[in-house]
Design a protein around this motif. Structure first.
Motif, PDB file in Angstrom:
ATOM      1  N   VAL A 142      46.461  42.588  36.821  1.00  0.00           N
ATOM      2  CA  VAL A 142      46.311  41.893  38.099  1.00  0.00           C
ATOM      3  C   VAL A 142      44.987  42.273  38.759  1.00  0.00           C
ATOM      4  CG1 VAL A 142      47.217  41.732  40.448  1.00  0.00           C
ATOM      5  CG2 VAL A 142      48.776  41.622  38.499  1.00  0.00           C
ATOM      6  N   ALA A 143      44.683  43.570  38.749  1.00  0.00           N
ATOM      7  CA  ALA A 143      43.455  44.045  39.386  1.00  0.00           C
ATOM      8  C   ALA A 143      42.224  43.453  38.705  1.00  0.00           C
ATOM      9  CB  ALA A 143      43.405  45.572  39.354  1.00  0.00           C
ATOM     10  N   ARG A 144      42.245  43.387  37.375  1.00  0.00           N
ATOM     11  CA  ARG A 144      41.108  42.799  36.660  1.00  0.00           C
ATOM     12  C   ARG A 144      40.940  41.324  37.027  1.00  0.00           C
ATOM     13  NH1 ARG A 144      43.154  45.720  32.262  1.00  0.00           N
ATOM     14  NH2 ARG A 144      44.096  43.810  31.425  1.00  0.00           N
ATOM     15  N   ALA A 145      42.054  40.600  37.066  1.00  0.00           N
ATOM     16  CA  ALA A 145      41.985  39.174  37.379  1.00  0.00           C
ATOM     17  C   ALA A 145      41.490  38.931  38.797  1.00  0.00           C
ATOM     18  CB  ALA A 145      43.357  38.528  37.185  1.00  0.00           C
ATOM     19  N   ALA A 146      41.925  39.788  39.733  1.00  0.00           N
ATOM     20  CA  ALA A 146      41.543  39.629  41.139  1.00  0.00           C
ATOM     21  C   ALA A 146      40.222  40.308  41.467  1.00  0.00           C
ATOM     22  CB  ALA A 146      42.631  40.189  42.042  1.00  0.00           C
ATOM     23  N   GLN A 147      39.679  41.053  40.492  1.00  0.00           N
ATOM     24  CA  GLN A 147      38.418  41.775  40.669  1.00  0.00           C
ATOM     25  C   GLN A 147      38.494  42.759  41.832  1.00  0.00           C
ATOM     26  OE1 GLN A 147      35.322  38.791  40.924  1.00  0.00           O
ATOM     27  NE2 GLN A 147      35.434  38.309  38.753  1.00  0.00           N
ATOM     28  N   VAL A 148      39.608  43.481  41.859  1.00  0.00           N
ATOM     29  CA  VAL A 148      39.783  44.546  42.845  1.00  0.00           C
ATOM     30  C   VAL A 148      40.281  45.775  42.101  1.00  0.00           C
ATOM     31  CG1 VAL A 148      40.274  42.935  44.731  1.00  0.00           C
ATOM     32  CG2 VAL A 148      42.174  43.863  43.355  1.00  0.00           C
ATOM     33  N   SER A 149      40.368  46.896  42.814  1.00  0.00           N
ATOM     34  CA  SER A 149      40.899  48.108  42.193  1.00  0.00           C
ATOM     35  C   SER A 149      42.419  48.026  42.110  1.00  0.00           C
ATOM     36  CB  SER A 149      40.494  49.331  43.015  1.00  0.00           C
ATOM     37  OG  SER A 149      41.123  49.295  44.289  1.00  0.00           O
TER      38      SER A 149
END
Length: 346
Positions: free
Chosen positions: A100-107
């Motif tokens: 999820v974090a990779r897809a949303a480009q967040v930590s």
């Protein structure tokens, strides 16, 4: 996950860390929280589509800044809710926080904080409380257009155009039936929009009404969801756009240009309307969209055709700098020469 062999208490082995966490969620009953056939994000995406369409129509309809920004705020809130719903659906399908974090480009900590289960539930509750406002906002933006699908909109406008030509002809339904070889009841259903005619019938009716069949071609093609080959030579592509605009004009019962100018003051003038209908210029998109909107149509339905014409014009400019063809023998083809007075779209 690798299959466990034997032995009580034997430590399980997993192919990846994500696989181990997926198995742990499965043991704890935290998978399949949302039925796969009914994702949480899908109805939000549908509302997003309605809001976006309403905002586009409001923009072309010349609504005030306050209303435009209110629509934009509702749209932004819906995007935020949809993002949370999409993450919820992905988590329910087994995606870990790392994915999820990779897809949303967040930590990962940020993803957990923004879209944990409690936070998503809280957001959905707040959204449910303002659901009526979402519907009002979408309806407010779409009040100058038809929220149906493009094919349905086109069929209604095709019927309107044929009905206007029929009224202008002064012929009775029976006379039309006799001249076309159609039954009177079928002609009546076509003119009322209950039946979608074939192209041969449409063209036949246009001729009987002393109209131009080509002016109805774009409406008919959209009604039947027929796609035409792109990359036509520029003059031919421009003629297609002009026919589409004239079809919209017919569907609106050929209103007086001054009436259209009152609907879109500052954008349309009687001279601009005449140029649009006569084909003396390549219209820019702002003018084209304002014209279609003033006629009660949806600019988004015309935009692809305008873009094809714009592209064809740019290609023509590259091969004909200054309006003069440089290729040997190119001037022998009427498609190589633009209509007199053409100016580039802005």
């Amino acid at each position: 996950m690798f299959e466990q062999t034997t032995g009580r208490g034997r430590r399980r082995e997993y192919c990846t860390v994500e696989c181990r966490r997926h198995a742990q969620r499965e043991r704890e009953g935290r998978l399949s929280q949302q039925p796969s056939h009914s994702p949480l994000g899908r109805p939000l995406a549908e509302d997003l589509q309605a809001l976006a369409a309403g905002l586009l129509t409001a923009e072309y309809g010349g609504l005030g800044l306050e209303k435009l920004l209110r629509l934009a705020r509702e749209l932004a809130k819906e995007v935020e809710c949809y993002t949370a719903a999409a993450v919820h659906d992905a988590r329910a399908a087994g995606s870990g926080w790392e994915k999820v974090a990779r897809a949303a480009q967040v930590s990962v900590p940020t993803a957990r904080l923004r879209w944990n289960e409690k936070q998503v539930v809280r957001m959905m509750h707040r959204r449910a409380a303002r659901q009526p406002l979402i519907g009002v906002a979408a309806a407010e933006g779409q009040n100058s257009g038809d929220p149906e699908q493009p094919a349905v909109r086109a069929s209604q406008r095709l019927a309107s155009a044929l009905s206007h030509l029929h009224r202008a002809s002064g012929l009775t339904i029976r006379e039309v039936a006799e001249r076309t070889g159609l039954s009177a009841s079928y002609v009546s259903r076509i003119l009322s929009g209950e039946r979608m005619p074939s192209w041969s019938v449409t063209a036949s009716l246009a001729r009987v009404f002393d109209g131009e069949a080509d002016h109805l071609s774009a409406l008919w093609a959209s009604t039947h969801e027929v796609t035409h080959p792109t990359r036509h030579p520029f003059p031919r592509q421009l003629a297609r756009l002009q026919d589409a605009l004239r079809g919209q004009y017919l569907a609106a019962a050929r209103p007086d240009p001054s009436h259209l100018c009152r609907i879109r003051p500052g954008v349309l003038t009687p001279e601009i309307v005449e140029d649009l209908l006569s084909g003396e210029e390549v219209p820019d998109w702002d003018t084209t969209g304002a014209f279609v909107s003033a006629l009660g149509g949806w600019p988004a339905d015309i935009r692809p055709l305008w873009e094809e014409t714009h592209y064809a014009f740019l290609m023509w400019l590259q091969s004909a700098p200054g309006g003069t063809r440089t290729e040997t023998g190119a001037g022998n083809d009427e498609d190589d020469n633009p209509p007199t007075g053409c100016s580039p779209p802005r």
